[in-house]
Design a protein around this motif. Structure first.
Motif, mmCIF file in Angstrom:
data_model
loop_
_atom_site.group_PDB
_atom_site.id
_atom_site.type_symbol
_atom_site.label_atom_id
_atom_site.label_comp_id
_atom_site.label_asym_id
_atom_site.label_seq_id
_atom_site.Cartn_x
_atom_site.Cartn_y
_atom_site.Cartn_z
ATOM 1 N N ARG A 115 0.814 -1.221 0.000
ATOM 2 C CA ARG A 115 0.000 0.000 0.000
ATOM 3 C C ARG A 115 0.848 1.272 0.000
ATOM 4 O O ARG A 115 0.400 2.310 -0.468
ATOM 5 N N GLU A 129 -4.350 -11.774 -5.208
ATOM 6 C CA GLU A 129 -4.804 -10.766 -4.232
ATOM 7 C C GLU A 129 -4.747 -11.378 -2.840
ATOM 8 O O GLU A 129 -5.285 -12.462 -2.607
ATOM 9 N N VAL A 179 -5.073 -9.214 0.261
ATOM 10 C CA VAL A 179 -5.373 -8.170 1.240
ATOM 11 C C VAL A 179 -6.252 -8.762 2.345
ATOM 12 O O VAL A 179 -6.768 -9.879 2.203
ATOM 13 N N LYS A 220 -11.360 -5.927 -0.811
ATOM 14 C CA LYS A 220 -11.049 -6.919 -1.836
ATOM 15 C C LYS A 220 -11.651 -6.518 -3.188
ATOM 16 O O LYS A 220 -10.998 -6.656 -4.230
ATOM 17 N N THR A 242 -9.559 -3.782 -4.637
ATOM 18 C CA THR A 242 -8.258 -4.298 -5.066
ATOM 19 C C THR A 242 -8.381 -5.069 -6.373
ATOM 20 O O THR A 242 -7.559 -4.906 -7.296
ATOM 21 N N ARG A 268 -8.739 -2.724 -9.316
ATOM 22 C CA ARG A 268 -7.454 -2.111 -9.684
ATOM 23 C C ARG A 268 -6.576 -3.097 -10.439
ATOM 24 O O ARG A 268 -5.898 -2.733 -11.400
#
Length: 270
Positions: A21, A73, A75, A82, A85, A88
């Motif tokens: 991050r 992913e 996170v 989620k 994310t 992105r």
């Protein structure tokens, strides 16, 4: 968890891009992975920890993922985080990049809402500690093609692990069973049935589990397991209702190994 996945991929010979991050989080991850690779070198798993670490790039932008074959992913178990994310990731990768989630409980059908091309999405559920664990759950949805499942299974085997293919459902197979056992163990502590170490010994010595359910809850994070339990309670019913002791420990900040105290003292290992 993200650092552990990166560590396992590096041990398998992959080039890794780790997106964090911010710069501070990236530096912290670099330090954790570097130390972990030194331990791997000490065990004879690799010859040169620094050379292996050099195959990892650090970034703070999803734009750095443009040339990757697979993005995982990892996170925290927060649905909105989620979804953001995954959006992105999809906006920054190539059309043939496979997108995977490491969620331990959230339904993939919910997560596909974030994606324009859900056919290239599936779950790769890793376990802690990632480099030493033997299992990865490959979680499929109704739109996951058999070719993608086969490719993902091949990646798991390349990591030296065993793949189990699970149809998408809340908690999949491992979290659903593991959390159920952990919740009952916490209820036993709450009711004074036995001390944590004795409950764990009953499972490690009596049933051959490598780690007892309470020690494992400390390792995963009591707050993490509380979040999973609440999600499963909402999806599957009151049998996953978290014990009050678990709620109280999280409110007190007793989250397990990462805070130095949970069902066990971890002050020397934080």
């Amino acid at each position: 968890m993200g650092a552990g996945i990166a560590h396992a991929l590096l041990l398998a010979g992959a080039d890794v891009t780790l997106v964090e991050r911010d710069d501070d989080a990236a530096a912290a991850a670099h330090g954790r992975i570097g130390r972990a690779l030194q331990v791997s070198a000490g065990r004879g798993q690799i010859d040169d920890a620094d050379r292996v670490l050099a195959r990892m790039q650090l970034a703070t932008s999803a734009g750095s993922l443009a040339a990757t074959d697979l993005v995982i992913e990892a996170v925290p178990e927060d649905l909105e985080l989620k979804l953001q994310t995954l959006r992105r990731i999809e906006a920054n990768v190539a059309a043939d990049t496979v997108i995977a989630t490491n969620t331990s409980s959230i339904s993939l059908d919910t997560l596909t809402d974030a994606l324009q091309e859900p056919h290239r999405f599936l779950g790769l559920h890793f376990f802690n500690p990632v480099p030493a664990s033997k299992l990865i759950e490959v979680v499929t949805t109704e739109v996951t093609g058999p070719d993608l499942t086969e490719i993902a299974t091949g990646w798991v085997e390349a990591l030296g692990k065993t793949a189990v293919v699970v149809r998408n459902s809340p908690g999949f197979a491992s979290s659903r069973l593991g959390v159920a056992l952990g919740l009952e163990a916490i209820r036993m502590v709450q009711e004074g049935v036995a001390a944590p170490q004795d409950i764990d010994a009953a499972m490690t010595l009596g049933y051959g589990h490598p780690t007892g359910p309470l020690r494992l809850t400390d390792l995963v994070g009591i707050d993490v397991r509380l979040g999973i339990a609440r999600y499963l309670e909402a999806e599957l019913g009151p049998r996953f209702s978290p014990p009050q002791l678990m709620v109280d420990m999280v409110e007190r900040g007793e989250l397990g190994r990462k805070t130095g105290r949970g069902f066990y003292p971890w002050a020397d290992e934080t």
